[in-house]
Design a protein around this motif. Sequence first.
Motif, PDB file in Angstrom:
ATOM      1  N   VAL A  21      35.000  44.253  55.824  1.00  0.00           N
ATOM      2  CA  VAL A  21      35.980  43.107  55.924  1.00  0.00           C
ATOM      3  C   VAL A  21      36.331  42.976  54.433  1.00  0.00           C
ATOM      4  N   ASN A  22      35.401  44.153  53.787  1.00  0.00           N
ATOM      5  CA  ASN A  22      35.633  43.960  52.495  1.00  0.00           C
ATOM      6  C   ASN A  22      35.044  45.573  51.435  1.00  0.00           C
ATOM      7  N   ASN A  23      36.071  45.417  50.246  1.00  0.00           N
ATOM      8  CA  ASN A  23      36.352  46.626  50.133  1.00  0.00           C
ATOM      9  C   ASN A  23      35.332  46.792  48.429  1.00  0.00           C
ATOM     10  N   GLU A  24      34.934  47.950  48.432  1.00  0.00           N
ATOM     11  CA  GLU A  24      34.330  47.809  47.075  1.00  0.00           C
ATOM     12  C   GLU A  24      35.312  48.794  46.092  1.00  0.00           C
ATOM     13  N   VAL A  25      36.006  47.763  45.325  1.00  0.00           N
ATOM     14  CA  VAL A  25      36.682  49.006  43.984  1.00  0.00           C
ATOM     15  C   VAL A  25      36.305  49.231  42.904  1.00  0.00           C
ATOM     16  N   VAL A  26      36.345  50.247  42.646  1.00  0.00           N
ATOM     17  CA  VAL A  26      35.722  50.916  41.152  1.00  0.00           C
ATOM     18  C   VAL A  26      36.718  51.318  40.207  1.00  0.00           C
ATOM     19  N   ILE A  27      36.562  50.731  39.275  1.00  0.00           N
ATOM     20  CA  ILE A  27      37.272  50.913  37.819  1.00  0.00           C
ATOM     21  C   ILE A  27      37.422  51.323  36.856  1.00  0.00           C
ATOM     22  N   GLU A  28      37.764  52.738  36.151  1.00  0.00           N
ATOM     23  CA  GLU A  28      36.793  53.324  35.517  1.00  0.00           C
ATOM     24  C   GLU A  28      38.001  52.810  33.898  1.00  0.00           C
ATOM     25  N   LEU A  29      37.282  52.316  33.275  1.00  0.00           N
ATOM     26  CA  LEU A  29      37.414  51.694  31.980  1.00  0.00           C
ATOM     27  C   LEU A  29      38.184  52.593  30.700  1.00  0.00           C
ATOM     28  N   ALA A  30      36.769  53.712  30.481  1.00  0.00           N
ATOM     29  CA  ALA A  30      36.835  54.846  29.707  1.00  0.00           C
ATOM     30  C   ALA A  30      35.899  55.364  29.875  1.00  0.00           C
ATOM     31  N   PRO A  31      36.017  57.145  29.835  1.00  0.00           N
ATOM     32  CA  PRO A  31      35.558  57.706  29.946  1.00  0.00           C
ATOM     33  C   PRO A  31      33.842  57.473  30.791  1.00  0.00           C
ATOM     34  N   GLY A  32      33.305  57.109  31.950  1.00  0.00           N
ATOM     35  CA  GLY A  32      31.567  57.108  31.718  1.00  0.00           C
ATOM     36  C   GLY A  32      31.722  55.028  32.108  1.00  0.00           C
ATOM     37  N   VAL A  33      32.778  54.382  31.580  1.00  0.00           N
ATOM     38  CA  VAL A  33      33.009  53.124  31.513  1.00  0.00           C
ATOM     39  C   VAL A  33      33.223  52.508  32.640  1.00  0.00           C
ATOM     40  N   GLU A  34      33.024  52.079  33.752  1.00  0.00           N
ATOM     41  CA  GLU A  34      32.901  51.767  35.151  1.00  0.00           C
ATOM     42  C   GLU A  34      32.721  50.265  35.467  1.00  0.00           C
ATOM     43  N   ILE A  35      33.281  49.142  35.821  1.00  0.00           N
ATOM     44  CA  ILE A  35      33.114  48.178  36.647  1.00  0.00           C
ATOM     45  C   ILE A  35      33.772  47.845  38.339  1.00  0.00           C
ATOM     46  N   THR A  36      32.965  47.853  38.798  1.00  0.00           N
ATOM     47  CA  THR A  36      32.760  47.186  40.415  1.00  0.00           C
ATOM     48  C   THR A  36      33.106  45.845  40.519  1.00  0.00           C
ATOM     49  N   SER A  37      33.983  45.893  41.621  1.00  0.00           N
ATOM     50  CA  SER A  37      34.757  44.406  42.342  1.00  0.00           C
ATOM     51  C   SER A  37      34.062  44.724  43.836  1.00  0.00           C
ATOM     52  N   VAL A  38      33.469  43.247  44.326  1.00  0.00           N
ATOM     53  CA  VAL A  38      34.368  43.826  46.119  1.00  0.00           C
ATOM     54  C   VAL A  38      35.091  42.499  46.448  1.00  0.00           C
ATOM     55  N   VAL A  39      35.930  42.357  46.760  1.00  0.00           N
ATOM     56  CA  VAL A  39      37.457  42.461  47.656  1.00  0.00           C
ATOM     57  C   VAL A  39      37.599  42.458  48.843  1.00  0.00           C
ATOM     58  N   THR A  40      38.657  41.730  49.261  1.00  0.00           N
ATOM     59  CA  THR A  40      38.579  41.646  50.967  1.00  0.00           C
ATOM     60  C   THR A  40      39.520  42.876  50.806  1.00  0.00           C
ATOM     61  N   LYS A  41      39.721  43.590  52.442  1.00  0.00           N
ATOM     62  CA  LYS A  41      40.435  44.399  52.774  1.00  0.00           C
ATOM     63  C   LYS A  41      41.866  43.876  52.328  1.00  0.00           C
ATOM     64  N   LYS A  42      42.419  42.717  53.226  1.00  0.00           N
ATOM     65  CA  LYS A  42      43.750  42.568  53.009  1.00  0.00           C
ATOM     66  C   LYS A  42      44.172  42.405  51.762  1.00  0.00           C
ATOM     67  N   SER A  43      43.201  41.835  50.497  1.00  0.00           N
ATOM     68  CA  SER A  43      43.850  41.979  49.121  1.00  0.00           C
ATOM     69  C   SER A  43      43.838  43.675  48.382  1.00  0.00           C
ATOM     70  N   CYS A  44      43.131  44.352  49.178  1.00  0.00           N
ATOM     71  CA  CYS A  44      42.971  45.137  48.637  1.00  0.00           C
ATOM     72  C   CYS A  44      44.159  46.102  49.313  1.00  0.00           C
TER      73      CYS A  44
END
Length: 69
Positions: A21-44
Amino acid sequence: MKISARNNLTGKIKAIEEGSVNNEVVIELAPGVEITSVVTKKSCEQLGLMVGGEAYAIIKASNVMIAVD
């Protein structure tokens, strides 16, 4: 894009882990610095998110808790 949230972090999508139902999206903000968000598959799909693409992590919260041991 105009938005009232003050915490806008720009980065590249490093990974998308698809769930049923949901996807986990990992965004790299800078080398070695990441933030993760869970969004619906439809939103992706609607946002056209894909690994290597640029995205914003927008954080809007009235409270951010900090803890130490």
